[in-house]
Each structure stands twice: as C-alpha cells, then as structure tokens.
Design a protein around this motif. Structure first.
Motif, PDB file in Angstrom:
ATOM      1  N   LYS A 204       5.626 -21.559 -21.179  1.00 44.15           N
ATOM      2  CA  LYS A 204       5.350 -20.388 -20.664  1.00 44.15           C
ATOM      3  C   LYS A 204       6.109 -19.323 -19.980  1.00 44.15           C
ATOM      4  O   LYS A 204       6.145 -18.181 -19.651  1.00 44.15           O
TER       5      LYS A 204
ATOM      6  N   ARG B 112      -0.377 -38.301  -6.418  1.00 41.11           N
ATOM      7  CA  ARG B 112      -1.199 -38.223  -7.698  1.00 41.11           C
ATOM      8  C   ARG B 112      -0.900 -39.183  -9.056  1.00 41.11           C
ATOM      9  O   ARG B 112      -1.577 -39.453  -9.750  1.00 41.11           O
TER      10      ARG B 112
ATOM     11  N   PRO C  77      -0.465 -39.038 -16.949  1.00 37.31           N
ATOM     12  CA  PRO C  77       0.441 -37.654 -17.185  1.00 37.31           C
ATOM     13  C   PRO C  77       1.232 -37.326 -15.778  1.00 37.31           C
ATOM     14  O   PRO C  77       0.498 -37.442 -14.617  1.00 37.31           O
ATOM     15  N   SER C  78       2.384 -36.669 -15.941  1.00 37.83           N
ATOM     16  CA  SER C  78       3.079 -35.957 -14.878  1.00 37.83           C
ATOM     17  C   SER C  78       3.855 -35.074 -15.387  1.00 37.83           C
ATOM     18  O   SER C  78       4.548 -35.153 -16.349  1.00 37.83           O
ATOM     19  N   VAL C  79       3.873 -33.836 -14.640  1.00 36.66           N
ATOM     20  CA  VAL C  79       4.877 -32.591 -14.788  1.00 36.66           C
ATOM     21  C   VAL C  79       5.586 -32.331 -13.662  1.00 36.66           C
ATOM     22  O   VAL C  79       4.964 -32.542 -12.606  1.00 36.66           O
TER      23      VAL C  79
ATOM     24  N   GLN D 227       5.095 -27.253 -13.332  1.00 37.65           N
ATOM     25  CA  GLN D 227       3.388 -27.495 -13.491  1.00 37.65           C
ATOM     26  C   GLN D 227       2.863 -25.912 -13.683  1.00 37.65           C
ATOM     27  O   GLN D 227       3.382 -24.967 -13.481  1.00 37.65           O
ATOM     28  N   SER D 228       1.665 -26.051 -14.554  1.00 38.40           N
ATOM     29  CA  SER D 228       1.061 -24.653 -14.921  1.00 38.40           C
ATOM     30  C   SER D 228       1.725 -24.077 -15.963  1.00 38.40           C
ATOM     31  O   SER D 228       1.569 -22.827 -16.264  1.00 38.40           O
ATOM     32  N   CYS D 229       2.943 -24.546 -16.736  1.00 38.36           N
ATOM     33  CA  CYS D 229       3.598 -23.649 -17.734  1.00 38.36           C
ATOM     34  C   CYS D 229       3.305 -24.279 -19.116  1.00 38.36           C
ATOM     35  O   CYS D 229       3.917 -23.867 -20.074  1.00 38.36           O
ATOM     36  N   GLY D 230       2.144 -24.900 -19.275  1.00 33.47           N
ATOM     37  CA  GLY D 230       1.706 -25.524 -20.766  1.00 33.47           C
ATOM     38  C   GLY D 230       2.510 -26.739 -21.080  1.00 33.47           C
ATOM     39  O   GLY D 230       2.129 -26.985 -22.162  1.00 33.47           O
TER      40      GLY D 230
ATOM     41  N   GLY E  12       2.025 -29.653 -19.851  1.00 31.05           N
ATOM     42  CA  GLY E  12       0.919 -30.880 -20.062  1.00 31.05           C
ATOM     43  C   GLY E  12       0.128 -31.074 -21.204  1.00 31.05           C
ATOM     44  O   GLY E  12       0.160 -32.026 -21.780  1.00 31.05           O
ATOM     45  N   ASN E  13      -0.408 -29.737 -21.301  1.00 33.60           N
ATOM     46  CA  ASN E  13      -1.013 -29.394 -22.731  1.00 33.60           C
ATOM     47  C   ASN E  13      -0.503 -30.120 -23.793  1.00 33.60           C
ATOM     48  O   ASN E  13      -0.892 -30.711 -24.922  1.00 33.60           O
TER      49      ASN E  13
ATOM     50  N   ASN F  41      -8.025 -32.773  -7.222  1.00 35.17           N
ATOM     51  CA  ASN F  41      -6.807 -32.643  -7.858  1.00 35.17           C
ATOM     52  C   ASN F  41      -7.186 -31.564  -8.983  1.00 35.17           C
ATOM     53  O   ASN F  41      -7.333 -31.657 -10.382  1.00 35.17           O
TER      54      ASN F  41
ATOM     55  N   ASN G 245      -9.198 -29.906 -14.580  1.00 35.10           N
ATOM     56  CA  ASN G 245      -9.300 -28.757 -15.314  1.00 35.10           C
ATOM     57  C   ASN G 245      -8.559 -29.016 -16.609  1.00 35.10           C
ATOM     58  O   ASN G 245      -8.929 -28.891 -17.739  1.00 35.10           O
TER      59      ASN G 245
ATOM     60  N   TYR H  57      -7.779 -32.202 -17.981  1.00 38.86           N
ATOM     61  CA  TYR H  57      -8.310 -33.280 -18.644  1.00 38.86           C
ATOM     62  C   TYR H  57      -9.691 -32.651 -19.417  1.00 38.86           C
ATOM     63  O   TYR H  57      -9.868 -32.754 -20.633  1.00 38.86           O
TER      64      TYR H  57
ATOM     65  N   LYS I 195     -10.252 -29.512 -20.188  1.00 38.62           N
ATOM     66  CA  LYS I 195      -9.556 -28.521 -21.209  1.00 38.62           C
ATOM     67  C   LYS I 195      -9.088 -29.345 -22.394  1.00 38.62           C
ATOM     68  O   LYS I 195      -9.276 -28.957 -23.776  1.00 38.62           O
TER      69      LYS I 195
HETATM   70  C1  LIG Z   1      -2.057 -32.363 -14.277  1.00 40.78           C
HETATM   71  C2  LIG Z   1      -0.730 -32.051 -14.883  1.00 40.78           C
HETATM   72  C3  LIG Z   1      -0.436 -33.022 -15.723  1.00 40.78           C
HETATM   73  C4  LIG Z   1      -1.202 -30.922 -15.805  1.00 40.78           C
HETATM   74  O1  LIG Z   1      -0.256 -30.520 -16.495  1.00 40.78           O
HETATM   75  P1  LIG Z   1       0.581 -28.957 -16.420  1.00 40.78           P
HETATM   76  O2  LIG Z   1       1.742 -28.693 -17.225  1.00 40.78           O
HETATM   77  O3  LIG Z   1       0.675 -28.463 -15.067  1.00 40.78           O
HETATM   78  O4  LIG Z   1      -0.820 -28.159 -17.021  1.00 40.78           O
HETATM   79  P2  LIG Z   1      -0.505 -27.082 -18.167  1.00 40.78           P
HETATM   80  O5  LIG Z   1       0.179 -25.708 -17.698  1.00 40.78           O
HETATM   81  O6  LIG Z   1      -0.371 -27.576 -19.493  1.00 40.78           O
HETATM   82  O7  LIG Z   1      -2.149 -26.497 -18.080  1.00 40.78           O
HETATM   83  C5  LIG Z   1      -3.280 -27.303 -18.560  1.00 40.78           C
HETATM   84  C6  LIG Z   1      -4.549 -27.029 -18.036  1.00 40.78           C
HETATM   85  O8  LIG Z   1      -4.533 -27.300 -16.779  1.00 40.78           O
HETATM   86  C7  LIG Z   1      -5.418 -26.438 -16.025  1.00 40.78           C
HETATM   87  N1  LIG Z   1      -4.308 -25.722 -15.099  1.00 40.78           N
HETATM   88  C8  LIG Z   1      -2.888 -25.461 -14.986  1.00 40.78           C
HETATM   89  N2  LIG Z   1      -2.750 -25.238 -14.046  1.00 40.78           N
HETATM   90  C9  LIG Z   1      -3.839 -24.612 -13.221  1.00 40.78           C
HETATM   91  C10 LIG Z   1      -3.790 -24.014 -11.996  1.00 40.78           C
HETATM   92  N3  LIG Z   1      -2.917 -23.558 -11.343  1.00 40.78           N
HETATM   93  N4  LIG Z   1      -5.134 -24.059 -11.275  1.00 40.78           N
HETATM   94  C11 LIG Z   1      -6.191 -24.492 -11.998  1.00 40.78           C
HETATM   95  N5  LIG Z   1      -6.366 -25.123 -13.275  1.00 40.78           N
HETATM   96  C12 LIG Z   1      -5.142 -25.157 -13.873  1.00 40.78           C
HETATM   97  C13 LIG Z   1      -5.867 -25.464 -17.039  1.00 40.78           C
HETATM   98  O9  LIG Z   1      -7.188 -25.452 -17.580  1.00 40.78           O
HETATM   99  C14 LIG Z   1      -5.094 -25.507 -18.189  1.00 40.78           C
HETATM  100  O10 LIG Z   1      -5.336 -25.108 -19.518  1.00 40.78           O
HETATM  101  P3  LIG Z   1      -5.174 -23.629 -19.977  1.00 40.78           P
HETATM  102  O11 LIG Z   1      -3.888 -23.152 -19.474  1.00 40.78           O
HETATM  103  O12 LIG Z   1      -5.050 -23.645 -21.368  1.00 40.78           O
HETATM  104  O13 LIG Z   1      -6.169 -23.019 -19.399  1.00 40.78           O
HETATM  105  C15 LIG Z   1       0.313 -31.636 -13.761  1.00 40.78           C
HETATM  106  O14 LIG Z   1      -0.104 -30.522 -13.193  1.00 40.78           O
HETATM  107  C16 LIG Z   1       0.681 -32.802 -12.935  1.00 40.78           C
HETATM  108  O15 LIG Z   1       1.679 -33.298 -13.151  1.00 40.78           O
HETATM  109  N6  LIG Z   1       0.291 -32.581 -11.517  1.00 40.78           N
HETATM  110  C17 LIG Z   1       0.596 -33.619 -10.659  1.00 40.78           C
HETATM  111  C18 LIG Z   1       0.425 -35.183 -11.160  1.00 40.78           C
HETATM  112  C19 LIG Z   1      -0.937 -35.227 -11.498  1.00 40.78           C
HETATM  113  O16 LIG Z   1      -1.850 -34.778 -10.899  1.00 40.78           O
HETATM  114  N7  LIG Z   1      -1.214 -36.234 -12.632  1.00 40.78           N
HETATM  115  C20 LIG Z   1      -2.608 -36.472 -12.911  1.00 40.78           C
HETATM  116  C21 LIG Z   1      -3.187 -37.775 -12.188  1.00 40.78           C
HETATM  117  S1  LIG Z   1      -4.549 -38.213 -12.775  1.00 40.78           S
END
Ligand SMILES: CC(C)(COP(=O)(O)OP(=O)(O)OC[C@H]1O[C@@H](n2cnc3c(N)ncnc32)[C@H](O)[C@@H]1OP(=O)(O)O)[C@@H](O)C(=O)NCCC(=O)NCCS
Length: 193
Positions: A6, A38, A106-108, A113-116, A118-119, A147, A152, A154, A156
């Motif tokens: 993103k 996490r 998963p981890s980012v 984070q929130s840049c797409g 993880g998806n 968290n 969200n 998962y 999603k």
């Molecule tokens: C959880 C994690 C893997 C998600 O990966 P990410 O790259 O940040 O997520 P994405 O940008 O791909 O967004 C995936 C979905 O998460 C949700 N999301 C992302 N950012 C968000 C925010 N700031 N607030 C709320 N929901 C959010 C949305 O549902 C999003 O889907 P959408 O954009 O299609 O609506 C990542 O944030 C992470 O590593 N977090 C810390 C470690 C962790 O918590 N691991 C999981 C342990 S169980």
C-alpha cells in the motif's frame, strides 16, 4: 511472487531459504517489544532458528523488499499441530490430524504493518498449502483478544473462532478450513532451510 504494498513499494513473497538466516535474525531482533509479545514461535537467535528448521514439518515464508532486499515479514507454517495446544483444541470437539492440519504464526515488521503485506503473504502461503495435503489452518497458540489488527486480519481472511482461553490475558482459538475447491492435493512440500 511480486506484489505492490500500500506504500507503493515492490515486495517479493517466497519461501524462506538458508541464505536468509542473517537477514532473518536482523528482522526478528528489530521487532518492537509490542510485536515480540505477539509473535514468538521460537527464540530469535541463530542457533534456535537453525534448530527450528531442522524439523522437517516447519516451513518459513518471507516478504522481502525488491530494492533493498530487507526482510519485512516472516510467517511460519508447521505441518500438524502443537502438542501444547492439542488438549484445548480437542476440548472444542476438534479431531486433530498431523497430515491435514497445519499451524500458522504470522508477523510483519512494525513499520510495514497495515500495508497489506499480511494479507498478501497469507494468500501466497495458502496457494502453497493447496499443493499439499493440508485442509485446515490452526492459529499457533491462538490470538490475544486485544490484538485488534491480528483478530481483524484473521477474520478478514476467513478464520472462524472456535473457542477462547485465558493465558497472559484472554485469547481466541481460530481456524481456517481451506475450501475443497482451492485444494490441489499432492504430496507435502519440501523444506528449504
Ligand atoms: C497481524 C499482522 C500479521 C497483520 O499483517 P499486516 O500486514 O499488518 O495486515 P494487512 O495490512 O495485510 O491487513 C490485514 C487486515 O488486518 C486488519 N487491519 C490491518 N491494519 C489494521 C489497523 N490498523 N486497525 C485495525 N485492523 C487492521 C484489516 O482487517 C486488514 O484487512 P483489509 O485491509 O483488507 O481491511 C501484523 O500486523 C503483525 O505482524 N502484527 C504483530 C504480530 C502479531 O500480532 N502476529 C499475530 C499473532 S497471533
């Protein structure tokens, strides 16, 4: 596989390889305290990572920037399930299977984070899993209810909550049943580290 994040940066998604070891350790050690709280399927030193991938059932996946070659996301799939989680999962009526179940962590990187990522990495992993005999993905140790991004993320991606438990706060157990239409079913894939 290459994608655009993103933030418009180009990112490559692929299986972890043995050449990634030093970059992966940098990635892990640079995670914030919050993210480390996490995500902790193994210790973050070199020896622990090597030992973790000595075990053939563990597969690693990474996202790497195309320009700087930095690892910006790392996810694990363990074929089968964690003994540690088994009794709890069975208490919901689940029948576990070491061949058709797998366990996901998963981890980012914080700045990404929130840049797409993880998806996209999840979709990449899913397409890799559909070449194996895997039918169901279980969360590694569940997810902490507070968290919000992860919960969200998962939901999603189609994960359903099957139970909850208390451990360092309140947690959900979630699973994803891979639709049969997505499964190509062949043999379990090889390990690359
Ligand atoms: C959880 C994690 C893997 C998600 O990966 P990410 O790259 O940040 O997520 P994405 O940008 O791909 O967004 C995936 C979905 O998460 C949700 N999301 C992302 N950012 C968000 C925010 N700031 N607030 C709320 N929901 C959010 C949305 O549902 C999003 O889907 P959408 O954009 O299609 O609506 C990542 O944030 C992470 O590593 N977090 C810390 C470690 C962790 O918590 N691991 C999981 C342990 S169980």
């Amino acid at each position: 596989m290459q994608i655009e994040a993103k933030n418009n940066r180009q990112v490559f998604l692929r299986r972890l390889s043995s050449n990634d070891l030093d970059n992966l350790i940098d990635y892990l050690q640079n995670l914030s305290v919050e993210t480390k709280k996490r995500f902790g399927p193994h210790n973050f030193d070199k020896q622990s990572v090597i030992e973790f991938y000595d075990f053939n059932a563990n597969l690693g996946y990474v996202a790497q920037t195309v320009d700087t070659k930095e690892i910006i996301a790392y996810s694990i799939i363990k074929i089968g399930y964690l003994e540690h989680d088994a009794i709890r999962l069975q208490s919901y009526g689940m029948t576990l299977d070491i061949i058709t179940d797998c366990t996901f962590a998963p981890s980012v990187a914080d700045l990404w984070q929130s840049c797409g990522i993880g998806n996209n990495l999840f979709r990449f992993i899913l397409s890799d899993l559909t070449t194996m005999k895997i039918e169901r993905i279980i969360l590694w140790g569940g997810v902490q209810m507070d968290n919000e991004i992860a919960v969200n993320f998962y939901r999603k991606n189609g994960f359903k909550t099957i139970g909850q438990f208390a451990y360092n706060g309140d947690n959900y157990d979630m699973i994803y049943d891979i639709p049969s239409t997505l499964r190509k079913a062949s043999s379990v894939g090889g390990i690359t580290i």
